[in-house]
Design a protein around this motif. Structure first.
Motif, PDB file in Angstrom:
ATOM      1  N   LYS A  53      -4.346  36.652  86.498  1.00 49.41           N
ATOM      2  CA  LYS A  53      -5.805  36.477  86.494  1.00 49.41           C
ATOM      3  C   LYS A  53      -6.369  36.277  85.093  1.00 49.41           C
ATOM      4  O   LYS A  53      -7.334  35.536  84.918  1.00 49.41           O
TER       5      LYS A  53
ATOM      6  N   GLU B 230      -2.803  37.615  91.459  1.00 45.53           N
ATOM      7  CA  GLU B 230      -3.352  38.692  90.632  1.00 45.53           C
ATOM      8  C   GLU B 230      -2.637  38.843  89.288  1.00 45.53           C
ATOM      9  O   GLU B 230      -3.257  39.149  88.268  1.00 45.53           O
TER      10      GLU B 230
ATOM     11  N   GLN C 194      -6.628  36.069  97.011  1.00 41.34           N
ATOM     12  CA  GLN C 194      -6.560  36.347  95.561  1.00 41.34           C
ATOM     13  C   GLN C 194      -6.732  35.067  94.739  1.00 41.34           C
ATOM     14  O   GLN C 194      -7.401  35.076  93.701  1.00 41.34           O
TER      15      GLN C 194
ATOM     16  N   LEU D 238      -9.708  35.704  92.455  1.00 46.93           N
ATOM     17  CA  LEU D 238      -9.295  36.122  91.112  1.00 46.93           C
ATOM     18  C   LEU D 238      -9.020  34.930  90.192  1.00 46.93           C
ATOM     19  O   LEU D 238      -9.345  34.958  89.018  1.00 46.93           O
TER      20      LEU D 238
END
Ligand code: ADE
Ligand code: ZN
Length: 335
Positions: A178, A175, A206, A210
């Motif tokens: 991203k 994250e 993630q 992401l």
């Protein structure tokens, strides 16, 4: 089984070039560059390779790369690796490098990439080993540093196939990166990330959602999450698994407990790779042989692992067909 593995055509998709730095070459280059290593000898350096987790290794890995200064250093490092994997019948390699580990020390991006690239071009001509270069962002640094690195890479974009994410996983979730990965995707890079080596299954999710990765590097902790396993199988996301790395970094207590066989049998698209072979005790064939000895995979699973490597590679269709045909010819005789 050993000779079956040795002859098997293979692809290596998870390999940090700085992790191929053998102590002998490290001392040679340190001497050439007038740099003193904090170890007396090759033997005492080897003795330091006793890790209980990823961070123990990373501390020594970053220290080792400090002696790399010139284009010739990066050429010699890459050349030494290619000679090793040529002997292992590796037919295609995708090489990670950590630009921030070098630019932060004042070594130019151009110096690093040109040294690596020159060795790869030579290996293509001499050994018919095809290759790609993937640059990794160091996840213990902040996203702005990664963004500056993406900008610095722009003029070498023709030499770089993809962008990845490595270094200290715990506490540094996908994250955090991203935005820079969205920029890299827009610029047309392939996308991969280390996830689920020490970090939780959530980090793998993630990376998929992401960062929109095409492959997961490691992925071990996916085995803790049944829904995630199902998703990885459905989407056929390749996992670049590194058995001897997992052993040396205590991701598994012993190879008999390694999830590789279960991963294969559940239909996950796993590949075998060496990660940082100079530090973890073996190159490609050593990894294949170690898991075969521990898990009795048998020829069909070993062949599947080799096939997965070619199928998951970032190569064009012509090269993929050529390598798969070479594998099929080998299996026709040896299976
Ligand atoms: N950098 C080099 N090897 C690594 C690994 N196994 N995990 C994370 N970062 C790395
Ligand atoms: Zn790795």
């Amino acid at each position: 089984m050993k000779s079956f593995i040795e002859g098997l055509p293979k692809a290596e998709l998870h390999l940090h070039i700085e992790g191929t730095f053998e102590p002998e070459l490290m001392f040679k280059i340190a001497t050439r560059n007038g740099i003193e290593l904090p170890y007396e000898s090759v033997e005492s350096l080897h003795k330091a390779y006793d890790f209980s987790e990823l961070q123990d290794f990373l501390d020594i890995y970053y220290q080792g790369m400090n002696v790399l200064l010139t284009e010739q250093d990066f050429f010699d490092l890459t050349r030494a690796y290619l000679i090793k994997v040529h002997a292992d019948n590796v037919r295609h390699v995708e090489i990670f490098f950590d630009p921030q580990g070098h630019t932060s020390r004042g070594v130019e991006f151009a110096t690093v990439i040109h040294g690596i690239h020159r060795a790869l071009v030579q290996a293509e001509a001499e050994f018919d080993i095809s290759s790609k270069i993937i640059m990794c962002f160091l996840r213990h640094l902040d996203e702005e540093d990664a963004q500056r690195t993406l900008q610095a890479a722009a003029e070498f974009k023709h030499l770089i196939a993809g962008v990845g994410l490595d270094s200290s996983e715990s506490g540094n979730p996908p994250e955090k990166f991203k935005r820079v990965f969205a920029q890299a995707r827009e610029q047309g890079y392939h996308i991969v990330a280390h996830a689920g080596e020490e970090g939780p299954p959530e980090y793998i999710i993630q990376a998929l959602d992401l960062l929109k990765v095409e492959r997961i590097d490691h992925g071990n902790t996916a085995m803790q999450d049944a829904a995630l396993i199902e998703r990885l199988v459905d989407e056929q996301i390749p996992l670049t698994v590194c058995p001897l790395s997992n052993l040396k970094l205590c991701v598994v207590d012993n190879l008999a407990q390694h999830p590789l066989r279960e991963m294969l049998d559940r239909g996950l698209r796993v590949t075998i790779n060496s990660d940082d072979p100079a530090y973890f005790g073996g190159y490609m064939n050593a990894n294949f042989i170690a898991v075969e000895n521990a898990l009795s995979l048998g020829k069909n699973r070993l062949a599947r692992l080799a096939r997965n490597g070619f199928e998951a590679a970032f190569i064009d269709d012509a090269r993929r067909q050529e390598l798969l045909a070479e594998l099929d010819r080998y299996l026709e005789v040896h299976l």
